[in-house]
Design a protein around this motif. Structure first.
Motif, mmCIF file in Angstrom:
data_model
loop_
_atom_site.group_PDB
_atom_site.id
_atom_site.type_symbol
_atom_site.label_atom_id
_atom_site.label_comp_id
_atom_site.label_asym_id
_atom_site.label_seq_id
_atom_site.Cartn_x
_atom_site.Cartn_y
_atom_site.Cartn_z
ATOM 1 N N ILE A 72 27.946 -22.069 -25.813
ATOM 2 C CA ILE A 72 28.338 -20.689 -25.922
ATOM 3 C C ILE A 72 28.846 -19.665 -24.803
ATOM 4 O O ILE A 72 29.589 -18.778 -24.957
ATOM 5 C CB ILE A 72 26.921 -19.902 -26.290
ATOM 6 N N THR A 98 19.899 -21.569 -33.537
ATOM 7 C CA THR A 98 19.464 -20.305 -33.024
ATOM 8 C C THR A 98 18.675 -20.810 -31.892
ATOM 9 O O THR A 98 18.274 -19.686 -30.791
ATOM 10 C CB THR A 98 18.788 -19.711 -33.982
ATOM 11 N N THR A 155 21.101 -19.566 -29.532
ATOM 12 C CA THR A 155 21.720 -18.182 -29.688
ATOM 13 C C THR A 155 20.524 -17.107 -28.849
ATOM 14 O O THR A 155 20.883 -16.134 -28.419
ATOM 15 C CB THR A 155 22.215 -17.810 -30.964
ATOM 16 N N THR A 160 18.006 -13.086 -32.748
ATOM 17 C CA THR A 160 18.088 -13.994 -33.830
ATOM 18 C C THR A 160 17.106 -15.148 -33.786
ATOM 19 O O THR A 160 16.772 -15.764 -34.918
ATOM 20 C CB THR A 160 19.229 -14.806 -33.503
ATOM 21 N N LEU A 204 24.351 -10.611 -37.300
ATOM 22 C CA LEU A 204 25.482 -11.030 -37.050
ATOM 23 C C LEU A 204 26.566 -9.996 -36.075
ATOM 24 O O LEU A 204 27.182 -10.448 -35.201
ATOM 25 C CB LEU A 204 26.546 -11.610 -38.206
ATOM 26 N N PHE A 238 26.324 -9.884 -32.307
ATOM 27 C CA PHE A 238 27.019 -10.668 -31.154
ATOM 28 C C PHE A 238 28.335 -10.316 -30.525
ATOM 29 O O PHE A 238 28.507 -10.750 -29.100
ATOM 30 C CB PHE A 238 27.656 -11.998 -32.089
ATOM 31 N N ALA A 297 30.267 -13.797 -34.426
ATOM 32 C CA ALA A 297 29.486 -14.508 -35.568
ATOM 33 C C ALA A 297 30.134 -14.509 -36.773
ATOM 34 O O ALA A 297 30.006 -13.402 -37.583
ATOM 35 C CB ALA A 297 27.958 -14.140 -35.295
ATOM 36 N N TRP A 340 26.014 -17.295 -41.059
ATOM 37 C CA TRP A 340 25.042 -18.062 -41.206
ATOM 38 C C TRP A 340 25.359 -19.456 -41.610
ATOM 39 O O TRP A 340 25.642 -19.550 -42.825
ATOM 40 C CB TRP A 340 23.901 -17.307 -41.569
ATOM 41 N N LEU A 392 24.562 -21.269 -36.951
ATOM 42 C CA LEU A 392 25.444 -20.024 -36.788
ATOM 43 C C LEU A 392 27.185 -20.699 -36.688
ATOM 44 O O LEU A 392 27.080 -21.504 -35.422
ATOM 45 C CB LEU A 392 25.178 -18.987 -35.571
ATOM 46 N N LEU A 409 30.265 -19.704 -34.655
ATOM 47 C CA LEU A 409 30.624 -18.654 -33.680
ATOM 48 C C LEU A 409 32.236 -18.853 -33.290
ATOM 49 O O LEU A 409 32.789 -19.872 -33.421
ATOM 50 C CB LEU A 409 29.631 -18.771 -32.619
#
Length: 325
Positions: free
Chosen positions: A76, A91, A94, A101, A129, A132, A139, A142, A237, A239
């Motif tokens: 990330i 998550t 995240t 989240t 979402l 982000f 994002a 899902w 997620l 991303l």
């Protein structure tokens, strides 16, 4: 003649050199923690096919499975600084960047797969979402892992009393940790790449993950007992680095959004399949499976942790999730 040939050669060389950066930028790096044969791998493959088709081959995806580019937190951070273009993550990672989240990780909040999907597809999930981009991440959708279950090497687990004292690996997720402490489990936060070695060495007794992970990671080779606790739903997620996304045209952004949806659907399809076949597969691989887990007793055991969850998350949001049909 020689001069014109030389000029043409130089011109061709310059043109090729000029094209190199554009070609490099069009091959996007996608990172995820599990194998290519996992639900993450299915999601990554669906994403790659979708974006290559919609862009007419302009964008290709190079997959980096099995934490090849680092753990989920590092991935990330790579999205934020632009060294990684795309990722599929849990998550558990995240919530360090978009804490809200974590609400979906509250134990026994989401009743079943359909309820979970309805929540994530609703305004509740879509609003999440939208948080982000403030963190330099887009994002796209899902994804899904499924409901998490408990495995260990000590004993079968049917009730909370059976689980007491077990040293269980968890994600670095305070919501999960609070729930396990309430049950009497000894939670041990650990990055996923370290888990297999810790199980082999007996540093931990077990772990908890959805069937999609337990099967694809071949945990039947490392764990004797599986209990279908279904204690927590595991979202995923899809991303994208904001620095890459913001450089796209509106049409290209729409294509990447569509690729995110294709990725999410592939993960859901994978989970649906493994929910039907996974338990029998693990039994054949030698695991002893406890299907008649007293989930009501586990839900009651984690109830004291809800006071902590209500401090962290809007109680109205939790109740709205519960009320979603």
């Amino acid at each position: 003649m020689r001069k014109s040939w030389l000029a043409a050669t130089l011109l061709a060389a310059c043109a090729a050199t000029a094209a190199l950066p554009a070609a490099a930028q069009n091959t996007l790096k996608m990172a995820y923690a599990l194998s290519t044969s996992s639900h993450y791998g299915a999601g990554a493959e669906a994403f790659a096919k979708s974006i290559e088709a919609s862009s007419g081959g302009k964008y290709k995806v190079q997959q980096f499975a099995n934490s090849a580019l680092g753990g989920e937190r590092e991935v990330i951070e790579g999205l934020q600084i632009g060294t990684i273009d795309l990722a599929i993550v849990s998550t558990g990672a995240t919530l360090n960047f978009v804490p809200e989240t974590g609400v979906f990780d509250i134990p026994f909040l989401l009743r079943d797969l359909q309820h979970a999907r309805n929540v994530l597809d609703s305004k509740i999930g879509q609003d999440m979402l939208a948080k982000f981009p403030d963190r330099g991440i887009i994002a796209l959708a899902w994804g899904e892992q499924g409901f998490r279950h408990l495995t260990n090497n000590v004993r079968p687990v049917k009730t909370p009393a059976d689980a007491k004292g077990l040293k269980i690996r968890t994600t670095e997720n305070p919501i999960h940790i609070a729930a396990f402490r309430a049950i009497g489990i000894l939670p041990t936060p650990m990055a996923w790449p370290e888990v297999a070695t810790a199980l082999q060495q007996g540093t931990i007794d077990g772990q908890e993950n959805p069937l999609s992970v337990i099967t694809s990671a071949k945990l039947s080779q490392l764990q004797k007992y599986l209990s279908l606790t279904g204690h927590v739903y595991g979202p995923a997620l899809v991303l994208m680095s904001a620095s890459v996304y913001e450089g796209l045209s509106d049409a290209e952004k729409a294509n990447f959004q569509q690729a995110g949806k294709a990725s999410a659907q592939a993960m859901r399809d994978y989970v649906d399949n493994i929910e039907k076949t996974g338990v029998e597969q693990l039994r054949k691989e030698g695991m002893q499976v406890t299907t008649d887990v007293d989930r009501d007793a586990f839900a009651a055991a984690v109830e004291p942790a809800y006071a902590e969850y209500y401090k962290k998350y809007d109680k109205q949001l939790i109740e709205a999730i519960r009320a979603t049909k």
